[in-house]
Design an enzyme around this catalytic site. Sequence first.
Site, PDB file in Angstrom:
ATOM      1  N   GLU A 179      10.006   6.324  11.865  1.00  0.00           N
ATOM      2  CA  GLU A 179       8.764   6.381  11.072  1.00  0.00           C
ATOM      3  C   GLU A 179       7.536   6.543  11.959  1.00  0.00           C
ATOM      4  O   GLU A 179       6.596   5.754  11.902  1.00  0.00           O
ATOM      5  CB  GLU A 179       8.654   5.143  10.175  1.00  0.00           C
ATOM      6  CG  GLU A 179       9.735   5.117   9.097  1.00  0.00           C
ATOM      7  CD  GLU A 179       9.548   4.021   8.054  1.00  0.00           C
ATOM      8  OE1 GLU A 179       8.898   3.004   8.357  1.00  0.00           O
ATOM      9  OE2 GLU A 179      10.063   4.193   6.927  1.00  0.00           O
ATOM     10  N   GLU A 378      16.957   6.427   5.144  1.00  0.00           N
ATOM     11  CA  GLU A 378      16.594   5.173   4.479  1.00  0.00           C
ATOM     12  C   GLU A 378      16.181   5.489   3.051  1.00  0.00           C
ATOM     13  O   GLU A 378      15.481   6.462   2.810  1.00  0.00           O
ATOM     14  CB  GLU A 378      15.395   4.469   5.150  1.00  0.00           C
ATOM     15  CG  GLU A 378      15.669   3.942   6.516  1.00  0.00           C
ATOM     16  CD  GLU A 378      14.481   3.161   7.104  1.00  0.00           C
ATOM     17  OE1 GLU A 378      13.666   2.623   6.332  1.00  0.00           O
ATOM     18  OE2 GLU A 378      14.381   3.119   8.334  1.00  0.00           O
TER      19      GLU A 378
HETATM   20  P1  P53 Z   1      10.443  -3.552   4.475  1.00  0.00           P
HETATM   21  C1  P53 Z   1       6.327   0.850   5.376  1.00  0.00           C
HETATM   22  C2  P53 Z   1       6.528   1.812   4.384  1.00  0.00           C
HETATM   23  C3  P53 Z   1       7.769   2.372   4.205  1.00  0.00           C
HETATM   24  C4  P53 Z   1       8.812   1.976   5.016  1.00  0.00           C
HETATM   25  O1  P53 Z   1      10.632  -1.972   4.628  1.00  0.00           O
HETATM   26  C5  P53 Z   1       8.617   1.034   6.012  1.00  0.00           C
HETATM   27  C6  P53 Z   1       7.366   0.477   6.217  1.00  0.00           C
HETATM   28  C7  P53 Z   1       7.120  -0.526   7.284  1.00  0.00           C
HETATM   29  O2  P53 Z   1       7.594  -1.773   6.962  1.00  0.00           O
HETATM   30  O3  P53 Z   1       9.574   0.635   6.883  1.00  0.00           O
HETATM   31  C8  P53 Z   1      10.889   1.115   6.836  1.00  0.00           C
HETATM   32  O4  P53 Z   1      11.454  -4.196   5.345  1.00  0.00           O
HETATM   33  C9  P53 Z   1      11.494   0.765   8.169  1.00  0.00           C
HETATM   34  C10 P53 Z   1      12.474  -0.363   8.123  1.00  0.00           C
HETATM   35  C11 P53 Z   1      12.074  -1.304   7.007  1.00  0.00           C
HETATM   36  C12 P53 Z   1      12.233  -0.565   5.690  1.00  0.00           C
HETATM   37  O5  P53 Z   1      11.460   0.619   5.679  1.00  0.00           O
HETATM   38  O6  P53 Z   1       9.069  -3.786   4.941  1.00  0.00           O
HETATM   39  O7  P53 Z   1      12.034   1.865   8.852  1.00  0.00           O
HETATM   40  O8  P53 Z   1      12.528  -0.964   9.384  1.00  0.00           O
HETATM   41  O9  P53 Z   1      12.771  -2.500   6.990  1.00  0.00           O
HETATM   42  C13 P53 Z   1      11.886  -1.384   4.476  1.00  0.00           C
HETATM   43  O10 P53 Z   1      10.656  -3.840   3.041  1.00  0.00           O
END
Ligand code: P53
Length: 480
Positions: A179, A378
């Site tokens: 990201e 993801e």
């Molecule tokens: P969490 C922001 C917006 C979209 C995805 O996020 C993001 C973030 C930053 O947190 O992170 C990604 O755990 C990231 C993972 C993360 C996952 O999305 O905040 O690549 O490490 O855990 C979900 O709910």
Amino acid sequence: TEKHYKMPKDFLWGGAVAAHQFEGGWQEGGKGVSIADVMTAGNKDTARRVTDGVVDGEIYPNHWGIDFYHRYPEDIELFAEMGFKCFRTSIAWTRIFPNGDEVEPNEEGLKFYDNVFDELLKHGIQPIITLSHFEMPYHLVKEYGGWTNRKLIDFFVNFAEVVMKRYKGKVKYWMTFNEINNQVSWDDPHPLLQDSGINVKPGTPGMEEMMYQAAHNEMVASAKVVQLGHQIDKNYQIGAMIAMCPIYPLTAKPEDIMMAERAMQTRYYYGDVQANGEYPNWLPKYWERQGINVTISDEDREILRKGTVDYIGFSYYMSFTTKSTAENPEYVYTESKDLVDNPYVQKSDWGWQIDPVGLRYSMNWMQDRWHKPQFIVENGFGAYDKKESDGRVHDDYRIKYFHDHVLEMEKAVALDGVDLIGYTPWGCIDLISASTGEMAKRYGFIYVDQDDEGNGSLERSKKDSFEWYKQVIASDGEIL
Ligand code: P53
């Protein structure tokens, strides 16, 4: 009746995690302190804090993760039971180079990933590896100022060379920076630290310039690693990793359309550089108007041109919406100020807008803009899960989220011809949230018995979504 589609036999169904959010064992095997190790617990109302080193009495959830470090054979067996073809994780930089600036790697750290990858391969699961996922050595933040410092390029390339040589034959798909575009929110210290190891107070002058310089250094490092990786093994596929949240205009008003266009350009220029090998025309003009200086040498431009990525890895959770305002005639996009609610979509408990069609839209947009294969690395639904009296989590809300997104993904492939490598849902086993540090924001098909303070048996159990996803994979995506 809903029409479903089949994905090709070699489609990479799997799951995704990152080292710092699930390994634990933060001091084992000679591991150094990473930026995730100095981030305190938060929740959806309270932001995580960064402490100056590890301080007594503070809570650091990434120290324990979900203890995959000791439990990986059991966890991998559950992934295999679901039918995973691949598993995306990251290599914790601090296990290999505890401080980041050493010349010689830490053998014990290298051995750990040998063990994990061998265990995966034994079950027919191929590892998909992110080199940098929010977990750089804290030493590089403190002593070098993170990625604002060009020295980081050499440290990172050295790290990449070591692991790309070591795991040749075990890994095929790599990604450089997770990201990389989160730092577009440069006025928020959290993404600046996670992406680039820039540790400054909000309101510090020059933060936007720091972000552009750090991101430039990262993209140069990434392009070098793409070239180096292809020398190490010509079969390596080395990708970018972009947080894809498409930004819609609130209305059909021409100024709103222009605002959304500039917002997309601002949020995705990272992908332009990594996929096209050059900066888009609008950006240097913008820098000039803002008085932003970014040091970019001719040699850098050559490296960027030669080191374009093989594919676009991306996360997809939600979409955004923006609108123009009279006070902003030049359409400067500041993510902390310029987003508005979309009246047509609903939100998760953490305020993330749920928009399955936005996934198909994004895939089409990226295909036409970057002309590269894509990999959804993801996607998922963070929710409060509750074990019912029968001892099981009935997560029909998560099944619905996945059903709707997988269907749109399949349309993008079957109806629109998007070239898609695979799909790895986020947090396939419950883990620590990156933004909040919570355990309570759960994504998994597998439940882990642990609370926000780290109490619990750590016992693993299947949620309803476990059987659902297993059947999706077994039917090549036809039974949703
Ligand atoms: P969490 C922001 C917006 C979209 C995805 O996020 C993001 C973030 C930053 O947190 O992170 C990604 O755990 C990231 C993972 C993360 C996952 O999305 O905040 O690549 O490490 O855990 C979900 O709910």
